[in-house]
Design an enzyme around this catalytic site. Structure first.
Site, PDB file in Angstrom:
ATOM      1  N   CYS A  31       6.272   0.898   6.589  1.00 39.24           N
ATOM      2  CA  CYS A  31       6.005   2.078   5.765  1.00 39.24           C
ATOM      3  C   CYS A  31       6.396   3.352   6.509  1.00 39.24           C
ATOM      4  O   CYS A  31       6.730   4.361   5.882  1.00 39.24           O
ATOM      5  CB  CYS A  31       4.552   2.121   5.335  1.00 39.24           C
ATOM      6  N   GLU A  66      -3.294   3.313   1.835  1.00 40.87           N
ATOM      7  CA  GLU A  66      -2.181   3.614   2.746  1.00 40.87           C
ATOM      8  C   GLU A  66      -0.940   3.083   2.067  1.00 40.87           C
ATOM      9  O   GLU A  66      -0.770   1.874   1.948  1.00 40.87           O
ATOM     10  CB  GLU A  66      -2.413   2.958   4.114  1.00 40.87           C
ATOM     11  N   GLU A 106      11.810   4.326  -1.505  1.00 41.71           N
ATOM     12  CA  GLU A 106      11.483   3.449  -0.379  1.00 41.71           C
ATOM     13  C   GLU A 106      12.136   2.087  -0.592  1.00 41.71           C
ATOM     14  O   GLU A 106      11.892   1.420  -1.596  1.00 41.71           O
ATOM     15  CB  GLU A 106       9.968   3.287  -0.242  1.00 41.71           C
ATOM     16  N   LYS A 162      -8.038  -9.990   1.008  1.00 44.56           N
ATOM     17  CA  LYS A 162      -7.003 -10.601   0.172  1.00 44.56           C
ATOM     18  C   LYS A 162      -5.656 -10.340   0.833  1.00 44.56           C
ATOM     19  O   LYS A 162      -5.077  -9.261   0.714  1.00 44.56           O
ATOM     20  CB  LYS A 162      -7.039  -9.997  -1.233  1.00 44.56           C
TER      21      LYS A 162
END
Length: 497
Positions: free
Chosen positions: A301, A266, A399, A191
């Site tokens: 990331c 992750e 973040e 996906k």
């Protein structure tokens, strides 16, 4: 025509045929509901394609196809050398279609064409090659047991693996999931992010052409609903996810509510990059620190979004850093000369600009801070640097996933390590020092899955496991450790007498 020119890639973009349907059981299909969503290019805001918005019927069809293929053994039943050969064929086709796949990535995600042609697509092909080459070289164990027994420990594929992947490295991050999962003998339902689904849809057809049987590799584009359906599905044995920490927490809940499927996550990061006063090369450290946050528009990331600089060298270092930041000029991602592309969409653009506004209120703006090139219709932000007086400021803790750097001052190594570890995340970190003892000791103390010394974001090969501590997730991508997580361990005991 010269590939180093904007005209070459604009011409190819005009001629590009884009597929937007799901790929299920070896064929392209529209969503059962007929629903679609627009794939919008962040380069100029134009609609690239109508993409199938997959729902429950489509997810169920893909999982059924994957299960049927797995149980039939058309892939899982092949010996490792046979799977290896077909995966190598697939990687070769990715390289053969490199320009096409790179162009899809650039148009869809706003990434510079110089990066997609040199990093993203070659990296995905390399990942498939690496795991293909590994699978006929990894064996089991003969366990020391009583003499009347033979004890074997073997690894078997899990079954149906769902992979839900992000938009910042669409094909590369996907390959980190489907490469080892397929190599281990599983069937896969991928996906891709609704923000960047086009390369995954195209590479599925290449898998079929490479000899990977129908049903073994399926792609279901769609939004959060499709991901949730996969996480809740009782016939999915494992879900591998890369994305935000908040969504990762939901996926773990869905797994618990359904069949306790394996979940590998992750997730986010707010990585510290520590520059000590004995840094061996301030010029290189400054250029690297800029690249650590401004490469890929900060949509990473592992981005070195917290730059910790010792007070003794701060002024000199910041001058070099800002000078390096000026080299990242947002431009047309189709131009090979562009070093900084577009933010992926309007939603992410607004998010980053919101953090910049928050930063203006709690920190000192040293460089950038504005949206640029609005006349293009695209989503561009210039590299932005803040001097942050308090390390718990919002822009230094949360973040952002954009080109926004927080510079934090420290006075001692202990203080730097304390600040670095004072985070919900633990994905990556770096330290710059000329002292070997200091390097090792600080690296040991940093709570992060990857620590770089006198560099950042090095190690592009597949030998290093990739993942994080704390809320940066669990499990590891890349390396043989990734291959293991798509298998079940089985102990077999044979009585001889």
């Amino acid at each position: 025509m010269d590939k180093t020119t904007l005209a070459y890639w604009q011409g190819n973009a005009t001629a590009l045929a884009i597929e937007g349907r799901a790929f299920i059981d070896g064929e392209y299909r529209p969503a059962e509901s007929g629903r679609t969503f627009d794939s919008v290019s962040p380069i100029d805001g134009t609609v690239l394609a109508q993409v199938a918005d997959c729902g429950e019927a489509d997810v169920n069809a893909a999982v059924r196809a994957a299960r049927r293929a797995f149980e039939a053994g058309v892939w899982s039943g092949l010996n490792p050398r046979q799977r290896k050969a077909k995966l190598l064929n697939w990687a070769a086709l990715m390289r053969e279609h490199l320009d096409e796949l790179a162009l899809l990535e650039t148009l869809d995600a706003g990434k510079p064409i110089g990066d997609t042609t040199s990093v993203d697509v070659p990296g995905a092909a390399y990942c498939v090659e690496w795991f293909a080459e590994a699978i006929d070289k990894v064996g089991g164990e003969v366990v020391p047991a009583d003499h009347h027994l033979v004890g074997l420990v073997t690894r078997e594929p899990l079954g149906v693996v769902a992979a839900v992947v992000p938009w910042n490295f669409p094909i590369l991050m996907a390959s980190w999931k489907f490469g080892p999962a397929l190599a281990a003998g599983n069937s896969v339902v991928l996906k891709p992010s609704e923000k960047s689904p086009l390369s995954a849809i195209r590479v599925a057809q290449l898998a079929l052409e490479a000899g990977i049987p129908a049903g073994v590799f399926n792609v279901v584009p769609g939004g959060g609903e499709a991901g949730k359906l996969l996480a809740l599905h009782r016939d999915v044995d494992c879900l591998a996810f890369t994305g935000s920490t908040n969504v990762g927490k939901l996926i773990m809940q869905y797994a618990g509510q359904s069949n306790l499927k394996r979940v590998w996550l992750e997730l986010g990061g707010k990585s510290p990059n520590i520059v000590l006063p004995d840094c061996p090369d301030l010029d290189r450290a400054a250029k690297t620190a800029a690249g650590a946050i401004f490469y890929n528009m900060g949509e990473m990331c592992t981005a070195g979004s917290r730059l910790l600089v010792h007070r003794d060298i701060k002024d000199v270092f910041l001058d070099k850093l800002v000078d390096a930041a000026r080299g990242y000029i947002p431009g047309n991602p189709l131009d090979p000369k562009t070093s900084m592309g577009a933010i992926v969409d309007q939603l992410q653009l607004d998010r980053v600009l919101g953090y910049i506004e928050a930063g203006r209120a709690e920190a000192k703006l040293l460089h950038g801070g504005s949206r640029v090139q609005q006349e293009s219709g695209g989503f561009y932000i210039e590299p932005t640097v803040f001097d942050v007086s308090q390390h718990d400021a919002k822009i230094a803790r949360e973040e952002i996933f954009g080109p926004v750097l927080s510079v934090i001052t420290f006075d001692s190594i202990d203080e730097a390590v304390k600040i670095a570890n004072d985070s919900d995340y633990g994905l990556a970190a770096a330290v710059w020092t000329a002292n070997l003892t200091t390097a090792h000791e600080v690296a040991r103390r940093l709570r992060a899955g990857t620590v770089w010394v006198n560099c950042y974001d090095e190690g592009g090969d597949m030998n290093f496991p990739f993942g994080g501590y704390r809320q940066s997730g669990n499990g590891r991508d890349k390396s043989l450790h990734a291959l293991e997580k798509y298998t079940e361990l089985k102990s077999t005991l044979v009585r001889l007498r």
